[in-house]
Design an enzyme around this catalytic site. Structure first.
Site, PDB file in Angstrom:
ATOM      1  N   GLN A 295       5.199  22.741  24.459  1.00  0.00           N
ATOM      2  CA  GLN A 295       3.895  23.078  23.900  1.00  0.00           C
ATOM      3  C   GLN A 295       2.804  22.537  24.818  1.00  0.00           C
ATOM      4  O   GLN A 295       2.849  21.385  25.253  1.00  0.00           O
ATOM      5  CB  GLN A 295       3.728  22.484  22.498  1.00  0.00           C
TER       6      GLN A 295
ATOM      7  N   TYR B 211       4.972  14.477  23.372  1.00  0.00           N
ATOM      8  CA  TYR B 211       5.630  14.843  22.117  1.00  0.00           C
ATOM      9  C   TYR B 211       6.852  15.716  22.372  1.00  0.00           C
ATOM     10  O   TYR B 211       7.923  15.496  21.793  1.00  0.00           O
ATOM     11  CB  TYR B 211       4.619  15.583  21.230  1.00  0.00           C
TER      12      TYR B 211
END
Length: 240
Positions: free
Chosen positions: A141, A147
């Site tokens: 992403q 993350y």
């Protein structure tokens, strides 16, 4: 079979739904949290679930907390590694703390907590560990190298630990949620959220309960032959 379950980040969002589902299934549940005392108090008052405050990125704190939970509730048979944070930013703007905080809280916590319970599970020849990954750990992403790396690491961690635990009666699986309606997602601008929903074939965001039902199955006796797997609960957003 009823047992003691510990859910990290278990008082809000997906973790709250998991904690409540496990309690409703007859398990004795300990929900952990990092800092929001008021939210944890309200959660405990409304559900009757015991809460424990500590930092899952701190190895010694995890060991101490697990010892306390076992003293209070009994031997831990279920661990759900759900705690997670975001510190978004593109690589050229991300500082070390943004990277390190996410890796420690989202990934290192899985080691810290699993290490604290694994010996007891091996002695009792039973255990269920469920790690909460993410679709963004599978597909990546923009603005989330920290993350995505942490969540991708969870999927590899799951497969390796599953091989180690199998002969000791311990199953280790992961769930990779898509976009779920939590406070974190509600904070996304409406136009961005609409664009995200347009990429989900079922045409909606997930609910925390969708993830909790997956956890309930993976910790059940019916799932005893499933280990090292990642269950995608994302409305068809990412398939591979």
């Amino acid at each position: 079979m009823s047992t003691v379950a510990i859910v990290t980040g278990g008082t809000r969002g997906i973790g709250e739904a998991i904690s409540m589902a496990l309690k409703e299934a007859g398990h004795r549940v300990a929900a952990t949290y990092a800092g929001n005392d008021e939210s944890a108090r309200k959660f405990s008052d409304s559900t009757g679930i015991s809460t424990y405050k500590f930092d899952v990125s701190d190895f010694d704190a995890c060991q101490a907390a697990v010892n306390q939970v076992e003293e209070d509730l009994g031997p831990i048979g279920i661990l759900v590694n759900n705690a997670g944070i975001t510190r978004d930013g593109t690589m050229h703007r991300m500082d070390y703390d943004q990277w390190n905080d996410v890796i420690k809280t989202n990934l290192s916590s899985c080691f810290n907590m699993s290490r604290a319970v694994i010996e007891g599970m091996r002695e009792r020849q039973f255990g269920r560990i469920v790690n909460i990954g993410s679709v963004n750990g599978q597909a990546g992403q923009y603005g989330q190298v920290n993350y995505a790396a942490a969540k991708s690491g969870i999927h590899g961690f799951t497969k390796a630990l599953a091989q180690e635990g199998a002969k000791a009666g311990i199953t280790v699986n992961a769930i990779a949620p898509g976009y779920v309606l939590t406070d974190m997602v509600r904070a996304v601008p409406e136009k961005v959220l609409e664009k995200i929903i347009s990429t989900i074939p079922v045409g909606r965001l997930g609910n925390p309960e969708d993830i909790a039902r997956g956890v309930l199955f993976l910790v059940s006796e019916d799932a005893g032959f499933i280990t090292g797997s990642t269950v995608d609960i994302n409305g068809g957003q990412h398939m591979y």
